[in-house]
Design a protein around this motif. Structure first.
Motif, PDB file in Angstrom:
ATOM      1  N   PHE A 177       1.269  -0.959   0.020  1.00 52.07           N
ATOM      2  CA  PHE A 177      -0.282   0.423  -0.311  1.00 52.07           C
ATOM      3  C   PHE A 177       0.901   1.448  -0.109  1.00 52.07           C
ATOM      4  CE2 PHE A 177      -3.503  -3.010   1.664  1.00 52.07           C
ATOM      5  CZ  PHE A 177      -3.942  -2.526   0.575  1.00 52.07           C
ATOM      6  N   SER A 178       1.860   1.753   0.546  1.00 50.76           N
ATOM      7  CA  SER A 178       2.776   2.585   0.917  1.00 50.76           C
ATOM      8  C   SER A 178       3.976   2.395  -0.687  1.00 50.76           C
ATOM      9  CB  SER A 178       3.625   2.229   2.013  1.00 50.76           C
ATOM     10  OG  SER A 178       4.351   1.627   1.371  1.00 50.76           O
ATOM     11  N   LEU A 179       3.522   1.642  -1.735  1.00 49.97           N
ATOM     12  CA  LEU A 179       4.055   2.173  -2.606  1.00 49.97           C
ATOM     13  C   LEU A 179       3.941   3.373  -3.065  1.00 49.97           C
ATOM     14  CD1 LEU A 179       4.514  -1.666  -4.497  1.00 49.97           C
ATOM     15  CD2 LEU A 179       5.929  -0.231  -3.259  1.00 49.97           C
ATOM     16  N   PRO A 180       5.289   4.164  -3.960  1.00 54.53           N
ATOM     17  CA  PRO A 180       4.639   5.050  -4.603  1.00 54.53           C
ATOM     18  C   PRO A 180       4.020   5.387  -5.865  1.00 54.53           C
ATOM     19  CG  PRO A 180       7.736   4.862  -4.136  1.00 54.53           C
ATOM     20  CD  PRO A 180       6.147   4.464  -3.767  1.00 54.53           C
ATOM     21  N   PRO A 181       4.151   5.922  -7.295  1.00 50.26           N
ATOM     22  CA  PRO A 181       3.794   5.978  -8.339  1.00 50.26           C
ATOM     23  C   PRO A 181       5.734   6.063  -8.586  1.00 50.26           C
ATOM     24  CG  PRO A 181       2.114   7.819  -7.479  1.00 50.26           C
ATOM     25  CD  PRO A 181       3.430   7.299  -6.245  1.00 50.26           C
ATOM     26  N   ARG A 182       5.199   5.402  -9.748  1.00 49.34           N
ATOM     27  CA  ARG A 182       6.383   5.419 -10.617  1.00 49.34           C
ATOM     28  C   ARG A 182       6.561   6.345 -11.309  1.00 49.34           C
ATOM     29  NH1 ARG A 182       9.920   2.043 -11.093  1.00 49.34           N
ATOM     30  NH2 ARG A 182      10.072   2.122 -13.428  1.00 49.34           N
ATOM     31  N   PRO A 183       7.536   7.548 -10.846  1.00 49.49           N
ATOM     32  CA  PRO A 183       8.058   8.121 -11.156  1.00 49.49           C
ATOM     33  C   PRO A 183       8.075   8.884 -13.086  1.00 49.49           C
ATOM     34  CG  PRO A 183       9.780   7.006 -11.065  1.00 49.49           C
ATOM     35  CD  PRO A 183       8.690   6.545  -9.939  1.00 49.49           C
ATOM     36  N   ALA A 184       7.671   9.361 -12.947  1.00 50.89           N
ATOM     37  CA  ALA A 184       7.662  10.248 -14.766  1.00 50.89           C
ATOM     38  C   ALA A 184       9.467   9.863 -15.504  1.00 50.89           C
ATOM     39  CB  ALA A 184       7.518  10.361 -15.614  1.00 50.89           C
ATOM     40  N   GLY A 185       9.263   9.340 -16.266  1.00 50.40           N
ATOM     41  CA  GLY A 185      11.179   9.850 -17.014  1.00 50.40           C
ATOM     42  C   GLY A 185      11.899   8.425 -17.064  1.00 50.40           C
ATOM     43  N   ALA A 186      11.436   7.910 -16.003  1.00 50.23           N
ATOM     44  CA  ALA A 186      12.481   6.585 -15.733  1.00 50.23           C
ATOM     45  C   ALA A 186      12.395   4.800 -16.990  1.00 50.23           C
ATOM     46  CB  ALA A 186      11.696   5.876 -14.194  1.00 50.23           C
ATOM     47  N   GLY A 187      13.460   4.579 -16.525  1.00 43.14           N
ATOM     48  CA  GLY A 187      13.186   3.128 -17.172  1.00 43.14           C
ATOM     49  C   GLY A 187      12.295   2.865 -17.145  1.00 43.14           C
ATOM     50  N   LEU A 188      11.451   1.934 -18.423  1.00 46.29           N
ATOM     51  CA  LEU A 188       9.838   1.224 -17.849  1.00 46.29           C
ATOM     52  C   LEU A 188      10.832   0.128 -17.977  1.00 46.29           C
ATOM     53  CD1 LEU A 188       8.552   2.120 -21.822  1.00 46.29           C
ATOM     54  CD2 LEU A 188       7.089   2.898 -19.351  1.00 46.29           C
ATOM     55  N   ARG A 189       9.588  -0.698 -16.688  1.00 46.70           N
ATOM     56  CA  ARG A 189       9.424  -2.191 -16.254  1.00 46.70           C
ATOM     57  C   ARG A 189       7.931  -2.880 -16.682  1.00 46.70           C
ATOM     58  NH1 ARG A 189      12.133  -5.043 -12.145  1.00 46.70           N
ATOM     59  NH2 ARG A 189      14.505  -3.769 -13.102  1.00 46.70           N
ATOM     60  N   LEU A 190       8.492  -4.005 -16.977  1.00 55.39           N
ATOM     61  CA  LEU A 190       7.365  -4.828 -17.295  1.00 55.39           C
ATOM     62  C   LEU A 190       7.753  -5.888 -16.354  1.00 55.39           C
ATOM     63  CD1 LEU A 190       4.996  -6.292 -19.313  1.00 55.39           C
ATOM     64  CD2 LEU A 190       6.297  -7.015 -20.877  1.00 55.39           C
ATOM     65  N   LEU A 191       6.837  -6.452 -15.424  1.00 55.69           N
ATOM     66  CA  LEU A 191       6.821  -7.604 -14.811  1.00 55.69           C
ATOM     67  C   LEU A 191       5.573  -8.551 -15.169  1.00 55.69           C
ATOM     68  CD1 LEU A 191       7.570  -8.670 -11.969  1.00 55.69           C
ATOM     69  CD2 LEU A 191       5.209  -7.808 -10.965  1.00 55.69           C
ATOM     70  N   VAL A 192       6.125  -9.505 -15.440  1.00 54.88           N
ATOM     71  CA  VAL A 192       4.961 -10.962 -15.826  1.00 54.88           C
ATOM     72  C   VAL A 192       5.375 -11.860 -14.635  1.00 54.88           C
ATOM     73  CG1 VAL A 192       4.940 -12.716 -17.703  1.00 54.88           C
ATOM     74  CG2 VAL A 192       6.119 -10.437 -18.384  1.00 54.88           C
ATOM     75  N   THR A 193       3.721 -11.714 -14.083  1.00 52.19           N
ATOM     76  CA  THR A 193       3.607 -12.548 -12.816  1.00 52.19           C
ATOM     77  C   THR A 193       2.572 -13.572 -12.791  1.00 52.19           C
ATOM     78  OG1 THR A 193       3.605 -12.807 -10.450  1.00 52.19           O
ATOM     79  CG2 THR A 193       2.930 -11.184 -11.299  1.00 52.19           C
ATOM     80  N   ALA A 194       2.485 -14.762 -12.693  1.00 54.46           N
ATOM     81  CA  ALA A 194       1.176 -16.090 -11.886  1.00 54.46           C
ATOM     82  C   ALA A 194       1.257 -16.575 -11.637  1.00 54.46           C
ATOM     83  CB  ALA A 194       1.258 -15.981 -13.562  1.00 54.46           C
ATOM     84  N   GLY A 195       1.666 -16.269 -10.288  1.00 56.83           N
ATOM     85  CA  GLY A 195       1.275 -17.014  -8.677  1.00 56.83           C
ATOM     86  C   GLY A 195       3.211 -17.889  -9.171  1.00 56.83           C
ATOM     87  N   SER A 196       2.597 -18.425  -7.309  1.00 58.12           N
ATOM     88  CA  SER A 196       4.224 -19.607  -7.795  1.00 58.12           C
ATOM     89  C   SER A 196       4.243 -20.524  -8.720  1.00 58.12           C
ATOM     90  CB  SER A 196       3.847 -20.323  -6.189  1.00 58.12           C
ATOM     91  OG  SER A 196       3.314 -21.581  -5.931  1.00 58.12           O
ATOM     92  N   ASN A 197       3.087 -20.817  -9.563  1.00 59.00           N
ATOM     93  CA  ASN A 197       3.469 -22.141 -10.614  1.00 59.00           C
ATOM     94  C   ASN A 197       4.048 -21.263 -12.024  1.00 59.00           C
ATOM     95  OD1 ASN A 197       3.523 -24.126  -8.756  1.00 59.00           O
ATOM     96  ND2 ASN A 197       1.293 -23.822  -8.617  1.00 59.00           N
ATOM     97  N   GLY A 198       3.428 -20.189 -12.033  1.00 60.09           N
ATOM     98  CA  GLY A 198       3.827 -19.335 -13.417  1.00 60.09           C
ATOM     99  C   GLY A 198       2.775 -19.452 -14.152  1.00 60.09           C
ATOM    100  N   ALA A 199       2.559 -19.292 -15.372  1.00 58.87           N
ATOM    101  CA  ALA A 199       1.614 -19.423 -15.817  1.00 58.87           C
ATOM    102  C   ALA A 199       2.170 -20.318 -17.873  1.00 58.87           C
ATOM    103  CB  ALA A 199       0.626 -17.935 -16.427  1.00 58.87           C
ATOM    104  N   LEU A 200       1.360 -20.677 -18.142  1.00 62.26           N
ATOM    105  CA  LEU A 200       1.616 -21.854 -19.519  1.00 62.26           C
ATOM    106  C   LEU A 200       2.140 -21.112 -20.618  1.00 62.26           C
ATOM    107  CD1 LEU A 200       3.470 -24.303 -20.537  1.00 62.26           C
ATOM    108  CD2 LEU A 200       1.202 -25.266 -20.720  1.00 62.26           C
ATOM    109  N   ILE A 201       0.951 -20.444 -20.735  1.00 61.03           N
ATOM    110  CA  ILE A 201       0.647 -19.382 -21.416  1.00 61.03           C
ATOM    111  C   ILE A 201       1.232 -18.466 -21.621  1.00 61.03           C
ATOM    112  CG2 ILE A 201      -1.323 -17.526 -20.360  1.00 61.03           C
ATOM    113  CD1 ILE A 201      -2.701 -18.111 -23.136  1.00 61.03           C
ATOM    114  N   PHE A 202       1.935 -17.476 -20.708  1.00 63.72           N
ATOM    115  CA  PHE A 202       3.052 -16.826 -20.466  1.00 63.72           C
ATOM    116  C   PHE A 202       4.162 -17.513 -20.811  1.00 63.72           C
ATOM    117  CE2 PHE A 202       0.602 -14.395 -16.898  1.00 63.72           C
ATOM    118  CZ  PHE A 202      -0.864 -14.034 -17.659  1.00 63.72           C
ATOM    119  N   ASN A 203       4.691 -18.571 -20.274  1.00 66.15           N
ATOM    120  CA  ASN A 203       5.454 -18.434 -20.420  1.00 66.15           C
ATOM    121  C   ASN A 203       6.211 -19.349 -22.102  1.00 66.15           C
ATOM    122  OD1 ASN A 203       6.615 -18.717 -18.000  1.00 66.15           O
ATOM    123  ND2 ASN A 203       6.275 -20.238 -17.680  1.00 66.15           N
ATOM    124  N   GLU A 204       4.971 -19.914 -22.473  1.00 68.94           N
ATOM    125  CA  GLU A 204       5.003 -19.852 -23.951  1.00 68.94           C
ATOM    126  C   GLU A 204       4.964 -18.523 -24.677  1.00 68.94           C
ATOM    127  OE1 GLU A 204       3.327 -24.685 -24.062  1.00 68.94           O
ATOM    128  OE2 GLU A 204       1.948 -22.811 -25.431  1.00 68.94           O
TER     129      GLU A 204
END
Length: 342
Positions: free
Chosen positions: A153-180
């Motif tokens: 809850f305490s995370l600040p908004p992402r600052p403008a101009g920072a390098g872009l980051r994509l997070l791909v997540t699907a729980g502890s087992n991952g997701a086959l559809i994302f992995n492929e």
């Protein structure tokens, strides 16, 4: 199971409660509950949805026996409140409590309750729900939200101009559809979105294969990372501008973190609850949704590229996601339990 353990710890540590769990031999509770220091009693119960006729008949035959076992356990333990969190054992446990007139609290994190909570909803004493539209399925429901770690809850908004980051997540087992799909588009996505880096959580079983496929794509290895399991999710959300995820319990964390997301609901989820969860965020302007029936590498590339190039759109989604978050859910749920106990 994780929310159930969080509620149990809150009741034990803050209110001095004696907590016991009821579960089945096939669930994660057989490992997680004893590790957390709670007693676990096992009863007979099984699936009724998306299973064979033989399994359904066996479950129906076991249900009365499971209720009888739970009645015996409740008479022995004499609880002041029974909390149902869904799952195989929740049905017999809640039915036994209702029959014995023990106060009951149903916990429902999804937009539409699962089968167990739908069946007992009209009889429970109270319910703690995540979405306002879910309250109609229960008596005396309160929109509490879902227990989420306070640091998210305490995370600040992402600052403008920072390098872009994509997070791909699907729980502890991952997701086959994302992995492929991701290895097929990662090189082009990184080429078309300058400054982008990607953290991809694949699950431990598919970790090595997914890493090999990412490497074979020719994508710059300094701009991507494939992990089996992400241990510090607050830090991962904090560094992410966009999250590609399923739409189970993750939606509550996305709202708490205030992060834009592209949600791909698991099509085989019970009662299609992941799609209904995603629809709540989409209708609020907090996320975009891509259904599995429309999912392919080309479509995924186009949707991710569009969102990653549109900073204003992501910023608006992030603000709207944060507006759906409810801090203090754990304390409110525990307070409801204590209130029912008198």
């Amino acid at each position: 199971m994780v929310p159930a353990l969080a509620i149990a710890r809150e009741l034990r540590d803050k209110h001095g409660a004696d907590v016991r769990f009821v579960g089945t031999a096939r669930g994660l509770e057989t490992r997680l509950v004893p590790e957390a220091g709670f007693r676990l009693d096992l009863v007979r119960s099984g699936q009724l949805k998306n299973v064979s006729l033989a399994t359904r008949l066996r479950t129906l035959a076991d249900l009365p026996l499971g209720v009888v076992e739970c009645v015996r356990l409740l008479r022995e333990f004499r609880p002041q409140v029974v909390v149902g969190v869904g799952g195989y054992a929740s049905g017999p446990g809640m039915l036994a409590a209702i029959l014995l007139r023990v106060p009951t609290l149903a916990y429902e994190p999804n937009a539409v309750p699962g089968m167990t909570n739908r069946r007992v909803g009209r009889w429970v004493s109270a319910a703690a729900v995540n979405f306002a539209q879910t309250a109609r399925y229960f008596r005396h429901a309160e929109v509490t939200g879902v227990p989420v770690r306070a640091e998210i809850f305490s995370l600040p908004p992402r600052p403008a101009g920072a390098g872009l980051r994509l997070l791909v997540t699907a729980g502890s087992n991952g997701a086959l559809i994302f992995n492929e799909a991701m290895p097929k588009i990662v090189a082009q996505l990184l080429e078309e979105v300058p400054g982008l880096t990607i953290v991809h959580q694949a699950g431990t079983r598919r970790l090595e294969r997914t890493r090999v496929e990412f490497a074979a794509s020719g994508a710059d290895p300094s701009r991507w990372s494939v992990e089996g399991f992400l241990t510090d999710m607050p830090a991962q959300y904090g560094a992410a501008d966009l999250v590609l995820a399923r739409a189970g319990s993750t939606v509550a964390e996305l709202c708490a973190a205030g992060r834009a997301s592209l949600l791909v609901p698991f099509a085989a989820a019970a009662d299609d609850h992941q799609r209904k969860n995603a629809e709540v965020l989409v209708e609020a302007g907090a996320a975009e949704m891509l259904l599995e029936r429309d999912f392919n590498p080309e479509t995924l590339l186009a949707r991710l590229r569009g969102l990653l190039r549109d900073g204003d759109r992501r910023a608006s989604m992030a603000v709207r996601a944060r507006s759906l978050a409810r801090a203090g859910a754990l304390e409110r749920i525990a307070g409801m339990v204590v209130g029912l106990a008198g």
